[in-house]
Design a protein around this motif. Structure first.
Motif, mmCIF file in Angstrom:
data_model
loop_
_atom_site.group_PDB
_atom_site.id
_atom_site.type_symbol
_atom_site.label_atom_id
_atom_site.label_comp_id
_atom_site.label_asym_id
_atom_site.label_seq_id
_atom_site.Cartn_x
_atom_site.Cartn_y
_atom_site.Cartn_z
ATOM 1 N N SER A 44 0.800 -1.222 0.000
ATOM 2 C CA SER A 44 0.000 0.000 0.000
ATOM 3 C C SER A 44 0.842 1.286 0.000
ATOM 4 O O SER A 44 0.354 2.324 -0.392
ATOM 5 N N TYR A 45 2.053 1.273 0.453
ATOM 6 C CA TYR A 45 2.844 2.506 0.441
ATOM 7 C C TYR A 45 4.346 2.203 0.399
ATOM 8 O O TYR A 45 4.775 1.095 0.728
ATOM 9 N N ASN A 46 5.100 3.240 0.018
ATOM 10 C CA ASN A 46 6.561 3.153 -0.056
ATOM 11 C C ASN A 46 7.172 4.243 0.824
ATOM 12 O O ASN A 46 6.685 5.384 0.820
ATOM 13 N N LEU A 47 8.207 3.908 1.515
ATOM 14 C CA LEU A 47 8.974 4.917 2.265
ATOM 15 C C LEU A 47 10.325 5.076 1.571
ATOM 16 O O LEU A 47 10.987 4.075 1.288
ATOM 17 N N ILE A 48 10.690 6.316 1.314
ATOM 18 C CA ILE A 48 11.947 6.546 0.583
ATOM 19 C C ILE A 48 12.793 7.590 1.297
ATOM 20 O O ILE A 48 12.296 8.657 1.673
ATOM 21 N N ILE A 49 14.041 7.260 1.465
ATOM 22 C CA ILE A 49 15.016 8.264 1.908
ATOM 23 C C ILE A 49 16.006 8.413 0.754
ATOM 24 O O ILE A 49 16.550 7.414 0.268
ATOM 25 N N GLU A 50 16.194 9.661 0.339
ATOM 26 C CA GLU A 50 16.941 9.874 -0.903
ATOM 27 C C GLU A 50 17.903 11.043 -0.760
ATOM 28 O O GLU A 50 17.593 12.050 -0.100
ATOM 29 N N CYS A 51 19.026 10.907 -1.379
ATOM 30 C CA CYS A 51 19.994 12.000 -1.418
ATOM 31 C C CYS A 51 20.231 12.329 -2.895
ATOM 32 O O CYS A 51 20.702 11.477 -3.654
ATOM 33 N N LEU A 52 19.862 13.553 -3.290
ATOM 34 C CA LEU A 52 19.969 13.931 -4.697
ATOM 35 C C LEU A 52 20.911 15.106 -4.857
ATOM 36 O O LEU A 52 20.914 16.027 -4.024
ATOM 37 N N PHE A 98 20.248 17.592 -1.967
ATOM 38 C CA PHE A 98 18.970 17.467 -1.265
ATOM 39 C C PHE A 98 18.961 16.156 -0.484
ATOM 40 O O PHE A 98 19.335 15.107 -1.016
ATOM 41 N N LEU A 99 18.516 16.227 0.741
ATOM 42 C CA LEU A 99 18.282 15.030 1.532
ATOM 43 C C LEU A 99 16.793 15.038 1.872
ATOM 44 O O LEU A 99 16.309 15.972 2.518
ATOM 45 N N SER A 100 16.074 14.025 1.392
ATOM 46 C CA SER A 100 14.625 14.101 1.548
ATOM 47 C C SER A 100 14.034 12.778 2.014
ATOM 48 O O SER A 100 14.624 11.703 1.879
ATOM 49 N N PHE A 101 12.857 12.908 2.543
ATOM 50 C CA PHE A 101 12.090 11.752 3.002
ATOM 51 C C PHE A 101 10.751 11.783 2.271
ATOM 52 O O PHE A 101 10.082 12.823 2.243
ATOM 53 N N SER A 102 10.357 10.658 1.692
ATOM 54 C CA SER A 102 9.112 10.628 0.917
ATOM 55 C C SER A 102 8.233 9.475 1.370
ATOM 56 O O SER A 102 8.722 8.420 1.794
#
Lengths: 259, 388
Positions: A209-217, A242-246
């Motif tokens: 049902s959902y995805n958790l993403i931690i990403e560094c762009l 960018f360091l983000s949480f989605s």
């Protein structure tokens, strides 16, 4: 959902094509990626994070001066089109800050101008995944940006505040603080930005049902943030991390057999 | 299979990253601090430093890019070892800068062949205008207007110029002050005694303890060539009891021709114990009132009950300090020339820039040499007539 005619290429064939068609590399890669399809899924989500921007230019002629990166924020609404287990295309329209400051150093410490610039950005990128429930991924893409607003704050010696020091041999200036909206100059400022981006991240899918993403762009502008308005211009480029949480939810789920 | 595919994709990543990063232009500096060894480099260094250091590109009408196109090839044909070519270059520099609006702007030369050459575009423009006159020593006439007991003081400044100050009363009802340049604080804080200290002590004491018979003040800065910027706060600080915002300044903030800091208020703070002036003040200035003397005229003009009589001032209003403080303004082309130019651009409290234009008087009275030679100062006459 995907109606391309499918061609299977071996990795050796891919490298051969990359070698012989360098100038068509981008088109080839898109073609290659689109043909490796097994199923597709669209996700929509929310993303928040921090940015750290640096202005890349040359100020080596300016004495005791250094450019410093600064932290800002970034918020976006990511839309991801997951082609199969290991590839996705996404865009995440975002509002992001690209902040930096020009600081005087050595005996001029305390004098600075900080630029807090806000951009509206539209990146288009592809991610490649490895793993199952927890996947690591790498992203590559390009982006368009528009410089929405700016704020300038800092401290500068007020030249008319000058007084002599005690023995009369030196001068003392009072620092004046300022904090105001950046005034755009249509001749000087290039508000459109284009560049490429790359990054890595971790995706976790506890449920379907959902995805958790931690990403560094990493975003690298390839356009000067100044218009080409003078001879011998020294270009200025934004470089942003960018360091983000989605958090993403699937909108639609469709499976296709393509190979 | 998936591992192989991932490796291939990462390889693709690397290639694409290299390809995309090559789209950027290089960011090498175009400003050098080394001694130029030929005229092409002399031109480049001068053009680039003007491009990044000059404060008035936002309002100046000189097309600096056109100058580059036109003069770069001309300089390339000159030989820096050839005396005639070096002398010829002075003419090129003169033509390149003749229309710059900044009235402080000068070029002096370090190269031995042209050490005596000097470029002062605003002076060259003014010399051919109808109303041009040279600086005049008004005090030689005006001392006859002063009541007995006036004080005169001289001081040899650190710049080797003679500072002359005079203060006294006119008709026992007007406090008068004159100085031919601004190095007042320097004179006052110098070791030993000098006449300027006595004059300043007299004048400031009168200001702070204004005698009841004094109905007004006349401040005479005609043919005052300016001087130390520190005198602005030091002198005007005696006339006010709260901070005086008299305009705003901005500075260069990068190498771009149009890169400036925001405008920030130009403020003069009162000196400890100073009182606001309670009587009218008239400032006399002329077309040879330059730089700090103009700033003082403009600051006085904001005070209540003030009036400016005389001529348009010179129009060199950008304050100047060492290049290192703001990384702008004056600079050198090593071993060849030295440029004197503003460190900040100044806008008056009315939001206008008077750079290159001069500050206009409330009551315009032209310089009249024949009257002065006859002992009659028409500008001072008018000021006296307005103070009752």
């Amino acid at each position: 959902m995907v109606s391309l005619k499918l061609i299977w290429l071996t990795d050796v064939q891919i490298i051969y094509l990359m070698y012989h068609y360098k100038n068509r590399l981008f088109y080839l890669s898109i073609f290659f990626l689109l043909t490796h399809v097994s199923y597709s899924q669209i996700f929509l989500g929310l993303q928040g994070g921090i940015s750290n921007n640096y202005l890349e230019t040359n100020i080596s002629n300016r004495a005791s001066t250094a450019i410093k990166s600064h932290i800002g924020y970034s918020v976006s609404i990511p839309i991801m089109y997951k082609v199969n287990d290991w590839i996705s295309f996404q865009t995440d329209p975002n509002i992001s800050q690209k902040n930096y400051s020009i600081n005087r150093i050595d005996s001029f410490i305390g004098i600075y101008t900080q630029y807090n610039n806000t951009y509206l950005q539209l990146p288009l990128s592809t991610s490649f995944y490895y793993g199952n429930k927890v996947q690591i991924f790498a992203t590559l893409g390009s982006y368009f940006g528009y410089w929405l607003t700016g704020q300038e704050k800092g401290k500068i010696p007020n030249i008319f505040s000058v007084t002599t020091t005690g023995n009369g041999s030196g001068e003392r200036f009072l620092l004046t603080a300022f904090d105001q909206k950046y005034q755009f100059n249509s001749q000087r400022d290039n508000r459109l930005e284009f560049g490429w981006l790359t990054g890595i991240g971790i995706q976790y899918r506890p449920k379907d049902s959902y995805n958790l993403i931690i990403e560094c762009l990493y975003y690298q502008s390839v356009t000067d943030n100044q218009n080409n308005y003078m001879a011998n211009q020294i270009p200025q480029y934004n470089k942003t991390l960018f360091l983000s949480f989605s958090l993403l939810w699937p909108l639609k789920n469709k499976t296709q057999t393509c190979k | 299979m998936q591992v192989k595919r991932t490796i291939a994709v990462f390889f693709l990543f690397c290639i694409l990253s290299i390809y995309l990063s090559s789209c950027k232009k290089n960011t090498l500096s175009i400003v050098s601090n080394t001694t130029p060894v030929n005229f092409s480099l002399v031109f480049d260094d001068f053009w680039n430093k003007m491009n990044s250091n000059y404060l008035y590109w936002d309002i100046d009408t000189t097309n600096w890019d056109e100058i580059h196109v036109k003069y770069k090839p001309l300089f390339e044909h000159l030989d820096i070892q050839n005396k005639n070519d070096v002398q010829k270059s002075v003419g090129y520099f003169r033509k390149m800068t003749e229309r710059l609006i900044e009235n402080h702007f000068t070029i002096s030369f370090i190269n031995n062949y042209i050490k005596d050459s000097f470029i002062f575009p605003s002076l060259e423009r003014k010399k051919v205008s109808q109303n041009f006159h040279s600086p005049f020593s008004y005090i030689s006439v005006d001392s006859n207007y002063l009541d007995k007991g006036f004080v005169v003081g001289n001081y040899l400044t650190l710049s080797n110029t003679q500072l002359t100050t005079v203060s006294g009363t006119i008709n026992k009802k007007i406090l008068y002050f004159y100085c031919n340049e601004f190095a007042l604080q320097e004179a006052n804080s110098s070791n030993g005694t000098n006449g300027v200290k006595s004059v300043l002590q007299y004048f400031f004491n009168q200001l702070q303890n204004m005698p009841s018979n004094i109905k007004g003040v006349i401040l005479d800065v005609r043919s005052n060539g300016g001087g130390n910027l520190t005198d602005l706060s030091y002198f005007i600080g005696h006339f006010i009891d709260k901070p005086l915002v008299f305009g705003s300044t901005h500075y260069k903030s990068g190498n771009g021709r149009l890169s400036f800091t925001p405008w920030i208020n130009a403020i003069i703070n009162p000196l400890p114990g100073s009182k606001a002036l309670v009587v009218p003040i008239i400032v006399l200035a002329d077309s040879q009132t330059i730089s700090v003397a103009e700033a003082i005229t403009m600051a006085i003009h904001i005070l209540p009950n003030s009036l400016f009589i005389g001529e348009n001032t010179w129009g060199a209003l950008g304050p100047i300090t060492e290049n290192s403080l703001y990384d702008d303004g004056q600079f050198i082309v090593p071993s060849f020339l030295s440029v004197y130019t503003s460190s900040a651009a100044f806008k008056y409290v009315d939001g206008k820039s008077y750079e290159g234009l001069g500050f206009p008087p409330d009551i315009a009275i032209s310089f009249n040499l024949s009257s002065l030679l006859a002992g009659d100062d028409l500008q001072l006459d008018k000021a006296i007539s307005l103070i009752h």
